[in-house]
Design an enzyme around this catalytic site. Sequence first.
Site, short mmCIF file in Angstrom:
data_model
loop_
_atom_site.label_atom_id
_atom_site.label_comp_id
_atom_site.label_asym_id
_atom_site.label_seq_id
_atom_site.Cartn_x
_atom_site.Cartn_y
_atom_site.Cartn_z
N HIS A 144 1.12 -7.29 -11.84
CA HIS A 144 1.70 -6.89 -10.55
C HIS A 144 1.59 -7.98 -9.50
O HIS A 144 2.54 -8.25 -8.77
CB HIS A 144 0.99 -5.62 -10.08
CG HIS A 144 1.63 -4.94 -8.92
ND1 HIS A 144 2.88 -4.39 -8.99
CD2 HIS A 144 1.19 -4.70 -7.67
CE1 HIS A 144 3.19 -3.83 -7.83
NE2 HIS A 144 2.17 -4.01 -7.00
N GLY A 167 0.83 -1.19 0.00
CA GLY A 167 0.00 0.00 0.00
C GLY A 167 0.86 1.25 0.00
O GLY A 167 1.20 1.76 -1.06
N SER A 191 4.94 -5.50 -3.87
CA SER A 191 4.67 -4.08 -4.01
C SER A 191 5.35 -3.29 -2.89
O SER A 191 6.56 -3.39 -2.71
CB SER A 191 3.16 -3.84 -4.05
OG SER A 191 2.87 -2.57 -4.58
N TYR A 192 4.60 -2.50 -2.08
CA TYR A 192 5.24 -1.73 -1.01
C TYR A 192 5.83 -2.62 0.08
O TYR A 192 6.66 -2.18 0.87
CB TYR A 192 4.28 -0.71 -0.40
CG TYR A 192 5.00 0.33 0.42
CD1 TYR A 192 5.62 1.41 -0.21
CD2 TYR A 192 5.11 0.22 1.80
CE1 TYR A 192 6.32 2.36 0.52
CE2 TYR A 192 5.80 1.17 2.54
CZ TYR A 192 6.40 2.23 1.90
OH TYR A 192 7.11 3.17 2.62
#
Length: 479
Positions: free
Chosen positions: A452, A99, A195-196
């Site tokens: 992703h 996020g 991702s984050y």
Amino acid sequence: MGTTVQVMGFLGWVLLALIAIVPFVTARHRPWSHTNKQVTIQGSEDLVTELPGQPEVGFRHYAGYVTVNEKNGRALFYWFYEASIQSMEKPLVLWLNGGPGCSSVGYGATQEIGPFIVDTDGSGLKFNPYSWNTEANMLFLESPVGVGFSYSNTTTDYDILGDSFTANNTYNFLHNWFKKFPTYRSRNFYIAGESYAGKYVPELAELIYDMNKDPSLYINLKGFMLGNPETSDSHDWRGMVDYAWSHAVISDETHKIIQDTCNFDSNDTWSNISCRNGVDELLNQYKEIDIYSLYTSVCTNSTNSDNGSMQVMFNSKFKMMPRIMGGYDPCLDDYAKTYYNRPDVQKALHVSDGLQLKNWSICNYTIFREWSESRPSILPIYKKLIEAGLRIWVYSGDTDGRVPVLSTRYSLSVLELPITRAWRPWYHQKQVSGWFQEYKGLTFATFRGAGHAVPIFKPSESLAFFASFLAGETLPLER
């Protein structure tokens, strides 16, 4: 925690698109039986027994809260799935989504690698035959407080959310979770995410490594694995721009403007108007498709105003939400929201009494906008933990525009690691699944045709990849 942290103000605009998922076949398995009395004792109050719509399975799973700060009333929600076979012999893996502000239950557990996938109307669950709990005991955590069902009774906690806060709370969570499940304390332990979580995971791994100097706090950390990870802000931006150009998302002219005017190493990148305009044009083009999956459809019937597929949210800090997107059903976020806000589901997961409901969302955008601390690069942690001998694998779905394969290649090149096995294809079921290269201390691989959230697009391939990672084996070199 290593290098100096900076307030996150680097990644531009919140661009929202929706996730899709490869449909899974519903399956029925033998019902769980009370065969292991040693395990039955631990965590028994969190045992999930009546999850609505759940297929019958041959393993236990647990959900509930672990307090990480008694004084502030700070508690994190987890969901733990025992390995489906020989759970006492298999490692423990913690999975984190990013996020910052997005749910590992809503994404990782529900859409990617967990055993239960939410059905299309949110009324029930499908069995995922490619669940990673076939290879490991899987622990999913909603972190930090404010994400999913996790909470704090002290409002000021929400004002200080950042990377260090998250790492320390996750570390406390692990030690308190081991009190519930003591037989896992000495188990081989790995961390994985995407991702984050490209920042969350190495930061947590570094903290564990540093604290392991105290034998009483020892966690048997063996390594970590990351997918399409944010790694180094400046290299991530360059990779995103070059990828958009090389995949015909932006024009030659836009690419040249960004190249000539954007200094992504600067703390003042966006003061250059020409640079801003060039990046604006890049993001405007990505509004028309799914930045997280270039070649699949967007959701056109979303009922969730937070993640309408064509909506762009402006942000004065010039950040972009690194959400978990992809695949073949771009409306899956809506199904998860419907399911986890059902009274009977919350009661089964020990979140509420089924009467006083908690408002669950897949991403908390306030957390994202107000995130107070983010390292501009975690490459120094890579260097430190490679030297320490941890196993580190990084992979990229090659149709992701948000944290594209070029971003990761640019970032990892800074490490200047010696190559031990040169670039070559790896195979699954007699087909090329992607390419990989082994370095001294790190393996980097691609997934051909994946966005992703790689497991959504390539569930069988990603499970095989995960198994190779846990075994420390080279990826298959032949058909």
